[in-house]
Write an enzyme that holds these catalytic residues in place. Structure first.
Site, PDB file in Angstrom:
ATOM      1  N   GLY A 111      36.199 -33.067-119.606  1.00 53.17           N
ATOM      2  CA  GLY A 111      35.029 -32.258-119.968  1.00 53.17           C
ATOM      3  C   GLY A 111      33.774 -33.100-120.143  1.00 53.17           C
ATOM      4  N   ALA A 112      32.772 -32.515-120.818  1.00 49.25           N
ATOM      5  CA  ALA A 112      31.429 -33.133-120.944  1.00 49.25           C
ATOM      6  C   ALA A 112      30.936 -33.516-119.550  1.00 49.25           C
ATOM      7  CB  ALA A 112      31.461 -34.347-121.885  1.00 49.25           C
ATOM      8  N   SER A 121      27.104 -35.320-113.268  1.00 46.75           N
ATOM      9  CA  SER A 121      27.069 -35.285-111.795  1.00 46.75           C
ATOM     10  C   SER A 121      28.231 -36.032-111.152  1.00 46.75           C
ATOM     11  CB  SER A 121      25.760 -35.870-111.272  1.00 46.75           C
ATOM     12  OG  SER A 121      24.692 -35.233-111.873  1.00 46.75           O
ATOM     13  N   HIS A 163      31.370 -35.821-112.196  1.00 46.17           N
ATOM     14  CA  HIS A 163      32.403 -34.785-112.079  1.00 46.17           C
ATOM     15  C   HIS A 163      32.021 -33.784-110.991  1.00 46.17           C
ATOM     16  CE1 HIS A 163      32.656 -35.919-116.471  1.00 46.17           C
ATOM     17  NE2 HIS A 163      33.901 -36.113-116.084  1.00 46.17           N
ATOM     18  N   GLY A 211      37.956 -40.163-109.667  1.00 45.79           N
ATOM     19  CA  GLY A 211      36.779 -40.966-109.353  1.00 45.79           C
ATOM     20  C   GLY A 211      37.117 -42.445-109.208  1.00 45.79           C
ATOM     21  N   LYS A 235      35.228 -44.701-110.068  1.00 41.73           N
ATOM     22  CA  LYS A 235      34.714 -45.438-111.241  1.00 41.73           C
ATOM     23  C   LYS A 235      35.868 -45.985-112.086  1.00 41.73           C
ATOM     24  CE  LYS A 235      33.111 -43.308-114.958  1.00 41.73           C
ATOM     25  NZ  LYS A 235      33.712 -43.686-116.241  1.00 41.73           N
ATOM     26  N   SER A 293      28.814 -41.631-116.895  1.00 36.09           N
ATOM     27  CA  SER A 293      29.998 -41.538-117.746  1.00 36.09           C
ATOM     28  C   SER A 293      29.648 -40.642-118.924  1.00 36.09           C
ATOM     29  CB  SER A 293      30.376 -42.939-118.244  1.00 36.09           C
ATOM     30  OG  SER A 293      31.201 -42.835-119.380  1.00 36.09           O
TER      31      SER A 293
HETATM   32  N1  ATP Z   1      30.177 -41.662-112.239  1.00 35.46           N
HETATM   33  C1  ATP Z   1      31.289 -41.180-111.714  1.00 35.46           C
HETATM   34  N2  ATP Z   1      31.465 -41.174-110.385  1.00 35.46           N
HETATM   35  C2  ATP Z   1      32.611 -40.695-109.836  1.00 35.46           C
HETATM   36  N3  ATP Z   1      33.635 -40.198-110.557  1.00 35.46           N
HETATM   37  C3  ATP Z   1      33.504 -40.178-111.883  1.00 35.46           C
HETATM   38  C4  ATP Z   1      32.345 -40.657-112.538  1.00 35.46           C
HETATM   39  N4  ATP Z   1      32.492 -40.512-113.874  1.00 35.46           N
HETATM   40  C5  ATP Z   1      33.704 -39.961-114.045  1.00 35.46           C
HETATM   41  N5  ATP Z   1      34.326 -39.763-112.868  1.00 35.46           N
HETATM   42  C6  ATP Z   1      35.667 -39.240-112.642  1.00 35.46           C
HETATM   43  O1  ATP Z   1      35.793 -37.983-113.235  1.00 35.46           O
HETATM   44  C7  ATP Z   1      37.152 -37.787-113.659  1.00 35.46           C
HETATM   45  C8  ATP Z   1      37.125 -37.338-115.076  1.00 35.46           C
HETATM   46  O2  ATP Z   1      36.612 -38.395-115.879  1.00 35.46           O
HETATM   47  P1  ATP Z   1      36.232 -38.242-117.398  1.00 35.46           P
HETATM   48  O3  ATP Z   1      36.291 -36.800-117.771  1.00 35.46           O
HETATM   49  O4  ATP Z   1      36.969 -39.226-118.226  1.00 35.46           O
HETATM   50  O5  ATP Z   1      34.690 -38.610-117.370  1.00 35.46           O
HETATM   51  P2  ATP Z   1      33.978 -39.932-117.665  1.00 35.46           P
HETATM   52  O6  ATP Z   1      32.541 -39.711-117.469  1.00 35.46           O
HETATM   53  O7  ATP Z   1      34.706 -41.018-116.933  1.00 35.46           O
HETATM   54  O8  ATP Z   1      34.128 -40.104-119.174  1.00 35.46           O
HETATM   55  P3  ATP Z   1      34.319 -41.421-119.938  1.00 35.46           P
HETATM   56  O9  ATP Z   1      33.981 -42.565-119.024  1.00 35.46           O
HETATM   57  O10 ATP Z   1      33.386 -41.330-121.085  1.00 35.46           O
HETATM   58  O11 ATP Z   1      35.782 -41.315-120.251  1.00 35.46           O
HETATM   59  C9  ATP Z   1      37.851 -39.119-113.465  1.00 35.46           C
HETATM   60  O12 ATP Z   1      38.595 -39.062-112.258  1.00 35.46           O
HETATM   61  C10 ATP Z   1      36.701 -40.089-113.357  1.00 35.46           C
HETATM   62  O13 ATP Z   1      37.019 -41.231-112.593  1.00 35.46           O
HETATM   63  N1  BAL Z   2      37.537 -41.853-117.756  1.00 38.18           N
HETATM   64  C1  BAL Z   2      38.666 -42.522-118.346  1.00 38.18           C
HETATM   65  C2  BAL Z   2      39.186 -41.791-119.500  1.00 38.18           C
HETATM   66  C3  BAL Z   2      39.026 -42.516-120.781  1.00 38.18           C
HETATM   67  O1  BAL Z   2      38.068 -43.277-120.962  1.00 38.18           O
HETATM   68  O2  BAL Z   2      39.861 -42.329-121.662  1.00 38.18           O
END
Ligand code: ATP
Ligand code: BAL
Ligand code: PAF
Length: 299
Positions: A36-37, A40, A42, A162, A164, A200
């Site tokens: 969640g949260a 772009s 996602h 992702g 990332k 993120s």
């Molecule tokens: N900037 C990005 N570009 C591409 N994919 C992303 C990006 N940020 C997150 N994702 C992908 O989105 C999916 C869900 O990730 P998540 O919900 O943990 O978000 P996040 O932004 O990575 O959060 P956090 O890094 O704070 O955990 C994962 O597969 C993650 O790799």
């Molecule tokens: N996006 C990876 C999930 C985590 O930080 O727990």
């Protein structure tokens, strides 16, 4: 939005039956797991999966099991209503947002998935237990959404992650291969801000000054990428020195690895021009926020 396994199966079954499969009579079912949260990054996963599948499920679940730090879990941003709205606009067919009691009815699972040696390196070293907890929920989410074999509609199944979270992606691919999950794991490139910061959900905890300082991550990755593109020596240690010039950024690792196994690549000889392929991984702490990023070299 559906909350339970039973509602989810019914919704998937209906959507598959109503779909008009484009690819040779086989329906395709896509899953995008998230916490969640939504931003772009996602949205890019969702639009890729939307374009490639007849039926699209997006899950939203903040999985306590993968948090090694209770404060990090408690303050993780939760924006369910806005997420559901965004996903409706993005064309998701089904949003699965289970409660923890649905996913873990008996509390912590007794039977665990072990992420092995790879789960102890890099992010795993900084976040003990993170990858075992992550795999536990991904294993379950893949099952929740998996098209039932009994269904009259032959279905191909794909899940999207992702780039990332590179280590997460490699571990998920290994789990799916090692445990014979009938799903294709698809990766989606990193989405960055205009200045280069990888998006993120936790970026919202950065002050403007910290966000500015964090741009050193992209500067360092890009510098190495340019050298690799020109087949020059990478001088990784020198580039890592850029981080020392940003007092708000505390570098954890800056490491060149094999993209498939994440084994460190020996690149000790400073004067050796770069050939071949590699993945440059970076993690840094900015205030209380841990940031990760990476870049492929030689592609
Ligand atoms: N900037 C990005 N570009 C591409 N994919 C992303 C990006 N940020 C997150 N994702 C992908 O989105 C999916 C869900 O990730 P998540 O919900 O943990 O978000 P996040 O932004 O990575 O959060 P956090 O890094 O704070 O955990 C994962 O597969 C993650 O790799
Ligand atoms: N996006 C990876 C999930 C985590 O930080 O727990
Ligand atoms: C894959 C995932 C949804 C599992 O909780 C999470 O680790 C994430 O969002 O990257």
């Amino acid at each position: 939005m559906v909350r339970s396994a039973a509602e989810l199966s019914t919704a998937i079954q209906r959507a598959l039956e109503a779909s008009e499969p484009r690819a040779g009579g086989r329906a395709t079912l896509g899953l995008v797991p998230t916490m969640g949260a939504l931003h772009s990054g996602h949205a890019s996963l969702v639009s890729t999966a939307r374009a490639q599948n007849d039926v699209l499920v997006v899950s939203i679940f903040v999985n306590e099991l993968q948090f090694n730090d209770q404060t990090d879990f408690n303050r993780y941003p939760r924006t369910l209503d806005a997420d559901v709205e965004l996903l409706a606009r993005a064309g998701a067919d089904i949003v699965f947002a289970p409660e923890a009691t649905e996913v873990y009815p008996d509390g912590r699972p007794l039977i665990k998935i072990n992420s092995g040696d790879l789960g102890l390196k890099f992010e795993g070293a900084a976040r003990p237990g993170h990858f075992d907890g992550m795999l536990a929920v991904v294993a379950k989410l893949l099952h929740y959404v998996m098209p039932p074999a009994a269904l009259g509609v032959p279905t191909a199944y794909r899940a999207y992650f992702g780039q990332k979270d590179a280590q997460q992606l490699v571990l998920i691919k290994r789990m799916v291969a090692d445990l014979n999950y009938p799903v294709e794991i698809c990766s989606v490139p990193i989405i960055r801000s205009a200045e280069g910061l990888a998006l993120s959900s936790r970026n919202q905890f950065l002050t403007a000054e910290q966000a500015q300082a964090a741009l050193v991550i992209h500067r360092a990755l890009s510098l190495v990428r340019e050298r690799a593109d020109r087949h020059e020596p990478l001088y990784l240690e020198d580039v890592a020195g850029l981080f020392a010039m940003e007092p708000l950024v505390e570098l954890d690792y800056f490491e060149l690895v094999d993209p498939r196994t994440l084994q460190e690549l020996a690149f000790n000889c400073q004067d050796t021009p770069f050939t071949g392929q590699g993945l440059l991984l970076v993690a840094a702490k900015v205030g209380e926020v841990r940031l990760i990023d990476n870049m492929t070299l030689g592609y």
